[in-house]
Each structure stands twice: as structure tokens, then as C-alpha cells.
Design a protein around this motif. Structure first.
Motif, PDB file in Angstrom:
ATOM      1  N   THR A 195       2.032  -5.247  -4.840  1.00  0.00           N
ATOM      2  CA  THR A 195       1.807  -3.802  -4.768  1.00  0.00           C
ATOM      3  C   THR A 195       1.550  -3.378  -3.335  1.00  0.00           C
ATOM      4  O   THR A 195       2.067  -2.378  -2.855  1.00  0.00           O
ATOM      5  CB  THR A 195       0.597  -3.400  -5.645  1.00  0.00           C
ATOM      6  OG1 THR A 195       0.757  -3.967  -6.924  1.00  0.00           O
ATOM      7  CG2 THR A 195       0.476  -1.906  -5.748  1.00  0.00           C
TER       8      THR A 195
ATOM      9  N   ARG B 193       4.716  -3.374  -1.420  1.00  0.00           N
ATOM     10  CA  ARG B 193       5.581  -2.250  -1.790  1.00  0.00           C
ATOM     11  C   ARG B 193       5.090  -0.973  -1.114  1.00  0.00           C
ATOM     12  O   ARG B 193       5.861  -0.189  -0.602  1.00  0.00           O
ATOM     13  CB  ARG B 193       5.580  -2.097  -3.311  1.00  0.00           C
ATOM     14  CG  ARG B 193       6.831  -1.475  -3.859  1.00  0.00           C
ATOM     15  CD  ARG B 193       7.062  -1.767  -5.337  1.00  0.00           C
ATOM     16  NE  ARG B 193       5.866  -1.761  -6.157  1.00  0.00           N
ATOM     17  CZ  ARG B 193       5.392  -2.829  -6.774  1.00  0.00           C
ATOM     18  NH1 ARG B 193       5.988  -4.008  -6.661  1.00  0.00           N
ATOM     19  NH2 ARG B 193       4.312  -2.762  -7.523  1.00  0.00           N
ATOM     20  N   ARG B 194       3.759  -0.790  -1.129  1.00  0.00           N
ATOM     21  CA  ARG B 194       3.189   0.418  -0.523  1.00  0.00           C
ATOM     22  C   ARG B 194       3.479   0.443   0.976  1.00  0.00           C
ATOM     23  O   ARG B 194       3.807   1.469   1.548  1.00  0.00           O
ATOM     24  CB  ARG B 194       1.687   0.456  -0.793  1.00  0.00           C
ATOM     25  CG  ARG B 194       1.043   1.758  -0.409  1.00  0.00           C
ATOM     26  CD  ARG B 194      -0.374   1.825  -0.909  1.00  0.00           C
ATOM     27  NE  ARG B 194      -0.421   1.709  -2.371  1.00  0.00           N
ATOM     28  CZ  ARG B 194      -1.440   1.189  -3.036  1.00  0.00           C
ATOM     29  NH1 ARG B 194      -2.480   0.725  -2.408  1.00  0.00           N
ATOM     30  NH2 ARG B 194      -1.424   1.140  -4.355  1.00  0.00           N
TER      31      ARG B 194
ATOM     32  N   ASP C  94       6.932   1.560   1.447  1.00  0.00           N
ATOM     33  CA  ASP C  94       7.075   3.003   1.257  1.00  0.00           C
ATOM     34  C   ASP C  94       6.642   3.768   2.501  1.00  0.00           C
ATOM     35  O   ASP C  94       7.290   4.732   2.896  1.00  0.00           O
ATOM     36  CB  ASP C  94       6.217   3.464   0.064  1.00  0.00           C
ATOM     37  CG  ASP C  94       6.770   2.965  -1.272  1.00  0.00           C
ATOM     38  OD1 ASP C  94       7.934   2.534  -1.289  1.00  0.00           O
ATOM     39  OD2 ASP C  94       6.037   3.006  -2.264  1.00  0.00           O
ATOM     40  N   THR C  95       5.533   3.338   3.113  1.00  0.00           N
ATOM     41  CA  THR C  95       5.045   3.994   4.331  1.00  0.00           C
ATOM     42  C   THR C  95       6.086   3.871   5.438  1.00  0.00           C
ATOM     43  O   THR C  95       6.382   4.839   6.138  1.00  0.00           O
ATOM     44  CB  THR C  95       3.711   3.356   4.799  1.00  0.00           C
ATOM     45  OG1 THR C  95       2.779   3.436   3.731  1.00  0.00           O
ATOM     46  CG2 THR C  95       3.167   4.081   6.016  1.00  0.00           C
TER      47      THR C  95
ATOM     48  N   GLN D 284       9.247   3.557   5.136  1.00  0.00           N
ATOM     49  CA  GLN D 284      10.380   4.436   4.828  1.00  0.00           C
ATOM     50  C   GLN D 284      10.020   5.894   5.097  1.00  0.00           C
ATOM     51  O   GLN D 284      10.834   6.663   5.610  1.00  0.00           O
ATOM     52  CB  GLN D 284      10.780   4.253   3.362  1.00  0.00           C
ATOM     53  CG  GLN D 284      12.207   4.664   3.093  1.00  0.00           C
ATOM     54  CD  GLN D 284      12.652   4.256   1.688  1.00  0.00           C
ATOM     55  OE1 GLN D 284      12.108   3.328   1.094  1.00  0.00           O
ATOM     56  NE2 GLN D 284      13.604   4.967   1.159  1.00  0.00           N
ATOM     57  N   ARG D 285       8.805   6.287   4.766  1.00  0.00           N
ATOM     58  CA  ARG D 285       8.364   7.667   5.031  1.00  0.00           C
ATOM     59  C   ARG D 285       8.377   7.953   6.520  1.00  0.00           C
ATOM     60  O   ARG D 285       8.781   9.037   6.955  1.00  0.00           O
ATOM     61  CB  ARG D 285       6.963   7.909   4.450  1.00  0.00           C
ATOM     62  CG  ARG D 285       6.982   8.235   2.958  1.00  0.00           C
ATOM     63  CD  ARG D 285       5.577   8.447   2.412  1.00  0.00           C
ATOM     64  NE  ARG D 285       4.866   9.494   3.128  1.00  0.00           N
ATOM     65  CZ  ARG D 285       3.626   9.364   3.625  1.00  0.00           C
ATOM     66  NH1 ARG D 285       2.965   8.230   3.495  1.00  0.00           N
ATOM     67  NH2 ARG D 285       3.049  10.360   4.233  1.00  0.00           N
TER      68      ARG D 285
ATOM     69  N   ASP E  50      11.985   8.481   7.529  1.00  0.00           N
ATOM     70  CA  ASP E  50      12.505   9.770   7.051  1.00  0.00           C
ATOM     71  C   ASP E  50      11.974  10.931   7.881  1.00  0.00           C
ATOM     72  O   ASP E  50      12.725  11.824   8.283  1.00  0.00           O
ATOM     73  CB  ASP E  50      12.151   9.989   5.573  1.00  0.00           C
ATOM     74  CG  ASP E  50      12.877   9.017   4.646  1.00  0.00           C
ATOM     75  OD1 ASP E  50      13.860   8.390   5.099  1.00  0.00           O
ATOM     76  OD2 ASP E  50      12.454   8.875   3.480  1.00  0.00           O
TER      77      ASP E  50
END
Length: 202
Positions: free
Chosen positions: A7, A10-11, A14-15, A17-18, A21
Motif C-alpha cells: 500500500t 502504491r501511494r 500515486d504521488t 504520478q500526481r 501531471d
């Protein structure tokens, strides 16, 4: 309840990727040169130190984005090299390439609008290598020059599709299909008008 390694990993992903972006958004709004890491952190609502955990420089963000979003091109080239040089293979390559380009559209717009930066960051050279691989799996080695030009034009058509989407009216999915159909027409012609050209955008 304890946080598992999976987890947490994964988090973290995500950070990352953010950050990518948001950085691309800011680069598009105000240009690569004028955007600072501090502004990227502010837009994200994190500290500059938190941003540093993932990326030390703007260059690292762009290079990581490029590597992430063009990895599917490498995978497609590897797949294509293992396939027979049939017309159906080439059509499937173009269909899959269309999906890759669609997913990477913001990055390609960045490359178009920041060509000097792209050259300085050596992304340009990496992209040329990816394109050489695409040409290799779409063009038959013994094809006539005019047919080689048709195949290269098919790849350019796919790239131009991103700008077709911005310039022409209409449903985005219809525009994607139209671009793919034109690219497949070119490859079909190059293949010597092989049978089965009716089924072009399946």
C-alpha cells in the motif's frame, strides 16, 4: 490498522504520478523555463522537501515522464519484432500505437511546444530511437522507396492526429478512428494492396 509495504509503495507511486501531471499542467500554462519546483509543490499542496523526495529537478520530472509514457512504445516494438510482417500485424501495430499516443498526448504536446528544451534534455535522441524501432516493424526491409515513404507517413499521420483533435470539430473518438483509418490506408497501400483491406479499423 498497519500500512502494508504494498500500500505504501502504491501511494508513493500515486504521488509521483500526481507530481508529473501537475508539472506538465504548469509547463503547459506558463512554459517550462518559467516554472519552478516551488510552484509545482504549491500547486500540489505539498512542501518542497516532499517534492524533493521524488524529484530533485524539473529535468528529472520530464525525463521520468518521458520514460514512463514511452515504455509502451518499446513494448510494442518488442512485440512487433516477434510477429510476421503481415498486413494484419501492421494494422494491429498502428491500432496499439494509437492507444499509446492517446495516453501520452500531454507529453507529446509538451515536446512540440518546448523543442529547444527537449533537445537540451536528450529526450529528443531517446524519442528518435523509439521511432527507429517503430519504422523497423512497420516497413518491410525490401519495400520500394515509395512504400517506405507511405509507412513513415502512416506514423506521421498518427502523430499529427493529436493536432487534428485540437483543430477539427467532431467527436474525439470519431477523430481517433479517422486518423487510424488514414494511417492504415497508407500501410495497406504500401503492403501492395493485400486482400482484406476492407476491414481497416477493427
Amino acid at each position: 490498522m498497519g500500512d502494508t509495504d504494498g500500500t505504501r509503495q502504491r501511494r508513493r507511486g500515486d504521488t509521483r504520478q500526481r507530481i508529473q501531471d501537475v508539472a506538465l499542467e504548469l509547463f503547459a500554462e506558463q512554459g517550462y523555463e518559467k516554472t519552478s519546483l516551488r510552484e509545482i509543490a504549491e500547486r500540489l499542496g505539498v512542501t518542497k522537501a516532499a517534492l524533493y523526495y521524488h524529484f530533485k529537478t524539473k529535468e528529472e520530472i520530464i525525463v521520468s515522464l518521458f520514460e514512463d509514457l514511452t515504455r509502451p512504445i518499446e513494448e510494442l516494438v518488442e512485440w512487433g519484432r516477434r510477429q510476421p510482417h503481415t498486413l494484419e500485424t501492421k494494422r494491429e501495430i498502428l491500432r496499439r500505437y494509437g492507444d499509446v499516443l492517446h495516453d501520452a498526448a500531454p507529453l507529446f504536446r509538451f515536446m512540440q511546444e518546448n523543442q529547444a528544451t527537449v533537445r537540451d534534455l536528450s529526450i529528443g535522441g531517446m524519442f528518435k530511437e523509439r521511432m527507429a524501432g517503430m519504422r523497423e516493424i512497420v516497413i518491410d526491409p525490401d519495400a520500394a522507396l515509395v512504400d517506405q515513404v507511405r509507412c513513415i507517413s502512416a506514423l506521421f499521420t498518427m502523430h499529427a492526429g493529436m493536432f487534428v483533435h485540437m483543430e477539427l470539430e467532431g467527436d474525439p473518438e470519431d477523430k481517433r478512428k479517422a486518423v487510424l483509418e488514414v494511417a492504415i490506408d497508407l500501410v495497406t497501400q504500401a503492403h501492395g494492396g493485400a486482400k482484406g483491406s476492407g476491414d481497416q479499423t477493427r
